[in-house]
Design a protein around this motif. Sequence first.
Motif, PDB file in Angstrom:
ATOM      1  N   LYS A 219       9.601  -5.758  33.667  1.00 45.00           N
ATOM      2  CA  LYS A 219       9.947  -6.297  32.340  1.00 45.00           C
ATOM      3  C   LYS A 219       9.965  -5.168  31.301  1.00 45.00           C
TER       4      LYS A 219
ATOM      5  N   MET B 234      19.598 -12.139  25.369  1.00 46.47           N
ATOM      6  CA  MET B 234      18.469 -11.816  26.246  1.00 46.47           C
ATOM      7  C   MET B 234      17.420 -12.905  26.141  1.00 46.47           C
ATOM      8  N   ARG B 235      16.583 -12.983  27.175  1.00 44.20           N
ATOM      9  CA  ARG B 235      15.465 -13.934  27.143  1.00 44.20           C
ATOM     10  C   ARG B 235      14.226 -13.147  26.718  1.00 44.20           C
TER      11      ARG B 235
ATOM     12  N   THR C 256       7.034 -15.244  32.402  1.00 38.64           N
ATOM     13  CA  THR C 256       7.795 -15.430  33.655  1.00 38.64           C
ATOM     14  C   THR C 256       9.249 -15.783  33.377  1.00 38.64           C
TER      15      THR C 256
ATOM     16  N   SER D  37      11.135 -14.676  30.885  1.00 43.95           N
ATOM     17  CA  SER D  37      11.813 -13.717  30.004  1.00 43.95           C
ATOM     18  C   SER D  37      11.954 -12.348  30.655  1.00 43.95           C
ATOM     19  N   GLU D  38      12.989 -11.621  30.210  1.00 43.08           N
ATOM     20  CA  GLU D  38      13.173 -10.250  30.716  1.00 43.08           C
ATOM     21  C   GLU D  38      12.597  -9.220  29.742  1.00 43.08           C
ATOM     22  N   VAL D  39      12.454  -9.635  28.482  1.00 41.56           N
ATOM     23  CA  VAL D  39      11.855  -8.772  27.467  1.00 41.56           C
ATOM     24  C   VAL D  39      10.646  -9.513  26.892  1.00 41.56           C
TER      25      VAL D  39
END
Length: 142
Positions: free
Chosen positions: A88, A4-5, A61, A63-65
């Motif tokens: 998010k 994950m990002r 911006t 990242s998803e987490v």
Amino acid sequence: MKAMRIGIVGSGNMGGGLGRLWAKAGHQVIFSYSRDDDKLHQLARLAGETADFGTPTEAVTQSEVILLAVGFSVLEDVLRDVGSLDGKIVITCVSGLQPDFTGQTIGLATELKISVAERIQQLAPHAKVVEAFNITFAEVIA
Ligand SMILES: NC(=O)c1ccc[n+]([C@@H]2O[C@H](COP(=O)([O-])OP(=O)(O)OC[C@H]3O[C@@H](n4cnc5c(N)ncnc54)[C@H](OP(=O)(O)O)[C@@H]3O)[C@@H](O)[C@H]2O)c1
């Protein structure tokens, strides 16, 4: 495991420690929000190839987490500055306790009878806010 990002906003004891663990586990981590860019650079270098550093807006911006690991006193300013958190997953370890642990700044014992996570959810209504790690001492994570 799906990598994950993860954007770290507040790269101190908690953000630095958790970000380093997540990068070592293979996630893409961006460290941000320190008054010392060298510290962010060092954190990213020590965390390994999957870690980088940037501004809080870049961390959010890209990242998803998002991990919010700042003091409660700057939390609302930070949330205003980072841009949209819509969609998010926002993990917060921010404590509502006074810095000297003598009482709460937010929470059931105060006039504003909501948790820190509920306050974040009010300010970022389209984020998925999760409260975690806020009763785990940074030394344990380190
Ligand atoms: N420490 C624990 O054991 C623990 C446990 C559970 C929950 N918490 C909660 O987790 C949150 C973070 O705690 P922490 O111990 O990680 O704090 P910390 O080490 O002081 O980290 C806070 C981060 O925010 C940055 N920061 C603060 N003010 C700033 C400003 N004006 N401009 C730019 N950057 C700024 C600091 O930058 P600098 O690098 O410039 O200092 C640091 O990177 C707090 O809400 C705390 O209550 C802490």
